[in-house]
Scaffold this active site. Structure first.
Site, PDB file in Angstrom:
ATOM      1  N   SER A 199       0.815  -1.154   0.113  1.00 31.82           N
ATOM      2  CA  SER A 199      -0.171   0.007  -0.039  1.00 31.82           C
ATOM      3  C   SER A 199       0.914   1.289  -0.008  1.00 31.82           C
ATOM      4  CB  SER A 199      -0.849   0.083   1.160  1.00 31.82           C
ATOM      5  OG  SER A 199      -1.876   1.022   1.139  1.00 31.82           O
ATOM      6  N   ASP A 242      -9.887  -4.909  -4.410  1.00 33.52           N
ATOM      7  CA  ASP A 242      -9.442  -3.773  -3.466  1.00 33.52           C
ATOM      8  C   ASP A 242     -10.434  -2.415  -3.219  1.00 33.52           C
ATOM      9  OD1 ASP A 242      -7.844  -2.037  -1.991  1.00 33.52           O
ATOM     10  OD2 ASP A 242      -6.010  -2.769  -2.812  1.00 33.52           O
ATOM     11  N   HIS A 275      -7.877  -5.471   0.206  1.00 31.54           N
ATOM     12  CA  HIS A 275      -6.741  -4.692   0.344  1.00 31.54           C
ATOM     13  C   HIS A 275      -5.825  -5.499   1.536  1.00 31.54           C
ATOM     14  CE1 HIS A 275      -4.342  -1.151   0.186  1.00 31.54           C
ATOM     15  NE2 HIS A 275      -4.244  -1.027   1.121  1.00 31.54           N
TER      16      HIS A 275
END
Length: 234
Positions: free
Chosen positions: A130, A183, A215
């Site tokens: 991320s 996601d 995610h």
């Protein structure tokens, strides 16, 4: 503008002055390579250390730094561990340029520490998840150190409009970018756009999609990362 930005970057560098100690998992055999892995927003180095350590070869040391807390605009100014400020999750939205550049300098200093300990930069792999994956991409494309490879999970390319000005140092190394197609945080479409952009400048860039993945990561992705690490750091 350049001078003003460099002063702002220096100021943002203060954010990294007293970072928590990184989580380090020593190599279980003779240490000949290092993997630096950067966590996502609101996490710490502990969030990834054990899962990364479980898939690395025995000669690889794992370094998982923890970001200091800062006020994050996207999260209503709440303080949380963050490598740089996030203002928007829109690819055309404003970005914390000075903060991103200061964070990349911090990654550079971690690489330099490994080089000082006797590990050549070509035996250092940088990765992240991320926001950490975003920082790993930016750092690799703007460092003078030639790396072994980059692992970029569920992320995007920060300051992507400046990609043309990236350094040539790590243009020919291997990049593994991965994203779940469900996601809800960093949209899959953003990952696809990032991959399309990176492929125009990185000949050894691979983009892998994981069906149904949100995610986070899963066993299939971790096995692919394991294979990538083994290939880059034999």
């Amino acid at each position: 503008m350049g001078d003003k930005l460099s002063k702002l970057t220096d100021k943002k560098s203060d954010h990294f002055a007293n970072m928590p100690d990184p989580v380090v998992v020593s190599a279980s055999a003779k240490h000949t390579a290092t993997l630096i892995f950067l966590h996502g927003l609101g996490d710490t180095g502990h969030g990834w250390a054990s899962s990364i350590a479980a898939i690395r070869p025995p000669h690889v040391k794992v370094v998982c730094p923890t970001a200091n807390k800062m006020a994050v605009t996207l999260n209503s100014g709440f303080q949380m561990p963050s490598w740089f400020d996030l203002m928007s999750l829109d690819p055309t939205g404003p970005e914390d340029e000075a903060g991103i550049k200061a964070a990349a300098q911090m990654v550079d200093s971690l690489i330099a520490d490994e080089i000082k300990s006797g590990i050549p930069s070509s035996r250092i792999l940088v990765g992240g998840f991320s926001q950490g994956g975003a920082l790993s991409l930016y750092s690799a494309l703007h460092t003078d150190h030639q790396l072994a490879g980059v692992v970029a999970l569920s992320c995007w390319a920060p300051l992507h409009k400046q990609l043309a000005g990236a350094k040539q140092t790590n243009k020919d190394i291997s990049y593994f970018q991965a994203h779940g197609d469900c996601d809800p945080v960093v949209p899959y479409r953003w990952g696809q756009m990032t991959a399309q952009l990176l492929k125009t400048v990185l000949p050894k860039h691979t983009f892998k999609t994981y069906k149904g993945l949100m995610h986070s990561s899963n066993e299939e992705e971790m096995q692919d990362v394991k294979q990538f690490i083994a290939t880059c750091l034999p």
